[in-house]
Design an enzyme around this catalytic site. Sequence first.
Site, PDB file in Angstrom:
ATOM      1  N   ASN A   1       0.876  -1.169   0.000  1.00  0.00           N
ATOM      2  CA  ASN A   1       0.000   0.000   0.000  1.00  0.00           C
ATOM      3  C   ASN A   1       0.918   1.226   0.000  1.00  0.00           C
ATOM      4  O   ASN A   1       1.424   1.627   1.042  1.00  0.00           O
ATOM      5  CB  ASN A   1      -0.881  -0.041   1.257  1.00  0.00           C
ATOM      6  CG  ASN A   1      -1.866   1.110   1.322  1.00  0.00           C
ATOM      7  OD1 ASN A   1      -1.826   2.015   0.484  1.00  0.00           O
ATOM      8  ND2 ASN A   1      -2.727   1.091   2.317  1.00  0.00           N
TER       9      ASN A   1
ATOM     10  N   ARG B   1      -2.476  -2.167  -3.534  1.00  0.00           N
ATOM     11  CA  ARG B   1      -3.694  -1.390  -3.324  1.00  0.00           C
ATOM     12  C   ARG B   1      -3.630  -0.134  -4.200  1.00  0.00           C
ATOM     13  O   ARG B   1      -2.674   0.641  -4.112  1.00  0.00           O
ATOM     14  CB  ARG B   1      -3.804  -0.968  -1.866  1.00  0.00           C
ATOM     15  CG  ARG B   1      -5.013  -0.094  -1.657  1.00  0.00           C
ATOM     16  CD  ARG B   1      -4.998   0.574  -0.323  1.00  0.00           C
ATOM     17  NE  ARG B   1      -6.156   1.442  -0.223  1.00  0.00           N
ATOM     18  CZ  ARG B   1      -6.167   2.587   0.425  1.00  0.00           C
ATOM     19  NH1 ARG B   1      -5.088   3.020   1.048  1.00  0.00           N
ATOM     20  NH2 ARG B   1      -7.241   3.316   0.475  1.00  0.00           N
TER      21      ARG B   1
ATOM     22  N   HIS C   1     -12.619   3.144  -0.222  1.00  0.00           N
ATOM     23  CA  HIS C   1     -12.720   2.119   0.833  1.00  0.00           C
ATOM     24  C   HIS C   1     -13.461   0.866   0.340  1.00  0.00           C
ATOM     25  O   HIS C   1     -14.001   0.101   1.142  1.00  0.00           O
ATOM     26  CB  HIS C   1     -13.519   2.618   2.059  1.00  0.00           C
ATOM     27  CG  HIS C   1     -12.827   3.648   2.896  1.00  0.00           C
ATOM     28  ND1 HIS C   1     -13.533   4.563   3.633  1.00  0.00           N
ATOM     29  CD2 HIS C   1     -11.522   3.882   3.155  1.00  0.00           C
ATOM     30  CE1 HIS C   1     -12.696   5.340   4.288  1.00  0.00           C
ATOM     31  NE2 HIS C   1     -11.457   4.949   4.003  1.00  0.00           N
TER      32      HIS C   1
ATOM     33  N   ASN D   1     -10.380   7.292  10.672  1.00  0.00           N
ATOM     34  CA  ASN D   1     -10.003   8.678  10.443  1.00  0.00           C
ATOM     35  C   ASN D   1     -10.683   9.151   9.158  1.00  0.00           C
ATOM     36  O   ASN D   1     -11.262  10.218   9.100  1.00  0.00           O
ATOM     37  CB  ASN D   1      -8.480   8.784  10.373  1.00  0.00           C
ATOM     38  CG  ASN D   1      -8.034  10.193  10.544  1.00  0.00           C
ATOM     39  OD1 ASN D   1      -8.687  10.999  11.215  1.00  0.00           O
ATOM     40  ND2 ASN D   1      -6.933  10.537   9.902  1.00  0.00           N
TER      41      ASN D   1
ATOM     42  N   ARG E   1     -11.403  15.731   7.384  1.00  0.00           N
ATOM     43  CA  ARG E   1     -12.131  16.095   6.157  1.00  0.00           C
ATOM     44  C   ARG E   1     -13.562  16.511   6.499  1.00  0.00           C
ATOM     45  O   ARG E   1     -14.174  15.935   7.394  1.00  0.00           O
ATOM     46  CB  ARG E   1     -12.180  14.907   5.196  1.00  0.00           C
ATOM     47  CG  ARG E   1     -10.885  14.670   4.480  1.00  0.00           C
ATOM     48  CD  ARG E   1     -10.902  13.383   3.680  1.00  0.00           C
ATOM     49  NE  ARG E   1     -10.087  12.366   4.318  1.00  0.00           N
ATOM     50  CZ  ARG E   1     -10.062  11.092   3.963  1.00  0.00           C
ATOM     51  NH1 ARG E   1     -10.789  10.669   2.959  1.00  0.00           N
ATOM     52  NH2 ARG E   1      -9.291  10.232   4.601  1.00  0.00           N
TER      53      ARG E   1
ATOM     54  N   GLU F   1     -15.229  -0.006  15.363  1.00  0.00           N
ATOM     55  CA  GLU F   1     -14.896  -1.214  16.129  1.00  0.00           C
ATOM     56  C   GLU F   1     -14.739  -0.940  17.620  1.00  0.00           C
ATOM     57  O   GLU F   1     -15.006  -1.809  18.444  1.00  0.00           O
ATOM     58  CB  GLU F   1     -13.574  -1.819  15.621  1.00  0.00           C
ATOM     59  CG  GLU F   1     -13.672  -2.432  14.239  1.00  0.00           C
ATOM     60  CD  GLU F   1     -12.310  -2.744  13.651  1.00  0.00           C
ATOM     61  OE1 GLU F   1     -11.397  -3.133  14.406  1.00  0.00           O
ATOM     62  OE2 GLU F   1     -12.148  -2.603  12.427  1.00  0.00           O
TER      63      GLU F   1
ATOM     64  N   GLU G   1      -8.410  -5.238   4.953  1.00  0.00           N
ATOM     65  CA  GLU G   1      -8.231  -4.958   3.528  1.00  0.00           C
ATOM     66  C   GLU G   1      -7.053  -5.739   2.957  1.00  0.00           C
ATOM     67  O   GLU G   1      -7.087  -6.196   1.820  1.00  0.00           O
ATOM     68  CB  GLU G   1      -8.022  -3.453   3.319  1.00  0.00           C
ATOM     69  CG  GLU G   1      -9.288  -2.666   3.633  1.00  0.00           C
ATOM     70  CD  GLU G   1      -9.047  -1.189   3.876  1.00  0.00           C
ATOM     71  OE1 GLU G   1      -9.218  -0.413   2.945  1.00  0.00           O
ATOM     72  OE2 GLU G   1      -8.687  -0.819   5.018  1.00  0.00           O
TER      73      GLU G   1
HETATM   74  P1  AMP Z   1      -8.501   4.185  11.742  1.00  0.00           P
HETATM   75  O1  AMP Z   1      -8.418   5.220  10.663  1.00  0.00           O
HETATM   76  O2  AMP Z   1      -9.358   3.003  11.357  1.00  0.00           O
HETATM   77  O3  AMP Z   1      -7.172   3.778  12.276  1.00  0.00           O
HETATM   78  O4  AMP Z   1      -9.290   4.865  12.970  1.00  0.00           O
HETATM   79  C1  AMP Z   1      -8.746   5.960  13.661  1.00  0.00           C
HETATM   80  C2  AMP Z   1      -9.822   6.561  14.559  1.00  0.00           C
HETATM   81  O5  AMP Z   1     -10.296   5.546  15.454  1.00  0.00           O
HETATM   82  C3  AMP Z   1      -9.295   7.693  15.432  1.00  0.00           C
HETATM   83  O6  AMP Z   1     -10.220   8.756  15.427  1.00  0.00           O
HETATM   84  C4  AMP Z   1      -9.232   7.075  16.801  1.00  0.00           C
HETATM   85  O7  AMP Z   1      -9.454   8.015  17.803  1.00  0.00           O
HETATM   86  C5  AMP Z   1     -10.378   6.089  16.765  1.00  0.00           C
HETATM   87  N1  AMP Z   1     -10.215   5.061  17.790  1.00  0.00           N
HETATM   88  C6  AMP Z   1      -9.304   4.058  17.844  1.00  0.00           C
HETATM   89  N2  AMP Z   1      -9.452   3.328  18.993  1.00  0.00           N
HETATM   90  C7  AMP Z   1     -10.471   3.920  19.688  1.00  0.00           C
HETATM   91  C8  AMP Z   1     -11.083   3.670  20.953  1.00  0.00           C
HETATM   92  N3  AMP Z   1     -10.701   2.663  21.729  1.00  0.00           N
HETATM   93  N4  AMP Z   1     -12.093   4.495  21.346  1.00  0.00           N
HETATM   94  C9  AMP Z   1     -12.488   5.518  20.556  1.00  0.00           C
HETATM   95  N5  AMP Z   1     -11.951   5.797  19.354  1.00  0.00           N
HETATM   96  C10 AMP Z   1     -10.957   5.016  18.929  1.00  0.00           C
END
Ligand code: AMP
Length: 413
Positions: free
Chosen positions: A7, A90, A179, A210, A240, A333, A383
């Site tokens: 990626n 990717r 995505h 994010n 964003r 999640e 992914e």
């Molecule tokens: P990702 O882009 O999938 O890595 O997700 C990142 C986002 O998930 C960020 O805004 C993190 O704050 C949020 N995140 C990760 N773990 C937790 C958690 N245990 N509780 C709340 N938000 C989380």
Amino acid sequence: MNVLVINAGSSSLKYQLLNVERQELLAKGICERVGSAESFHKHGLDENERVIDAHMADHDDAMALVLESLTSGPAKAVDSLAEIDAVGHRIVQGGKYFDRSVLIDEDVVAKIDELAELAPLHNKAALMGIRACQKHMPDVPMVAVFDTSFFQTLPPKAYMYPLPYELYEKYAIRKYGAHGTSHRYISERAAAVLDEPIDELKLITCHLGNGCSISAIDHGVAVDTSMGLTPLDGLMMGTRCGAIDPAIVPFVMEHEGLSPAEMNDLMNKKSGLLGISGISNDLRSVRDASEKGDERAMLAYDMYSNSVKKYIGQYIAVMGGVDAIVLTAGVGENCEKMRRLIFTGLQPLGIILDEEKNRQRGFEREISADSSQVKIIIIPTNEEYMIARDTYEIIHERVGMEDGVHDAAEILM
Ligand code: AMP
């Protein structure tokens, strides 16, 4: 079959080596700040992960380092490059050309290059990754897996914008989504968890990290998705803005004296949770501040959940109902509080969250109440596994087609 999943970003190169038959992760890592004096390389699984300071002038240097770490040193995953059977890349933008993953040849490379206009940073970076692999592993077959291909099933009424039709003809301006690999994976896994054929289900899949996107998947076919021509559209995200009144764009440009590039930067990097809270793009920090009474953090939190809620409503209307809502990525999640806010008030639509199940941790699981007509399911996305699986299937198909060819690497020779 061992598949190396690549990626490539504009200044990064993430990778995983997976054994597809055993569904086993053999190694993973990332090269960051490629092209700068502070470049470094992280390699290894969990406690074996180590950080290596290494100068990487470009993706070619990064790839050489990745292959060295995979085959030598304390965290090596295989003894030699001969044990890497295929590479899956990717690719963010596949435009109208690619409605599925494909074996990479020069024609595919040319099309990825042509589509770079729609995703300049991403497709150019992917091409650097492809070229670096071709140089270091010339005989290893490669497959391109596109973020957009899952959404090529969208009907014109969903993918067209109500702009002059000529703009579509001239510049291919339409919704492509993003995505897609994640939405495809979680929809398949949700059907498995529900123990029902995917072609009998209406699903709403929510990738909340994010970057955030949400899709309507009707009987296994994507019929709508929130990201558009670019991944800026749709839900409010970490940095964003998602969908806003388009008239705001010229207004802010005029009043703030911004160029198109600066405006793009403002909407992509300074908006969303970060822009509203003024604290962070990370939901955990925004949540902590909101719990201490910070009003802008509270507002950001409310806006984020409201944005998801509105799309759920839209997609129920688009499909004429929904059997299950599927959540994934960092927020989907892990954040029980955000999930509670999203589903509060949806009882009249037959969507009821089970408070206790929502609090529990775990892998793939249902968190809706027994009385809920609509299931709510959490599926951690994967992914990389999907890219490795597509690569495996395409190589197998090709090997099967070529008489007398037994080794995947032979097919491109
Ligand atoms: P990702 O882009 O999938 O890595 O997700 C990142 C986002 O998930 C960020 O805004 C993190 O704050 C949020 N995140 C990760 N773990 C937790 C958690 N245990 N509780 C709340 N938000 C989380």
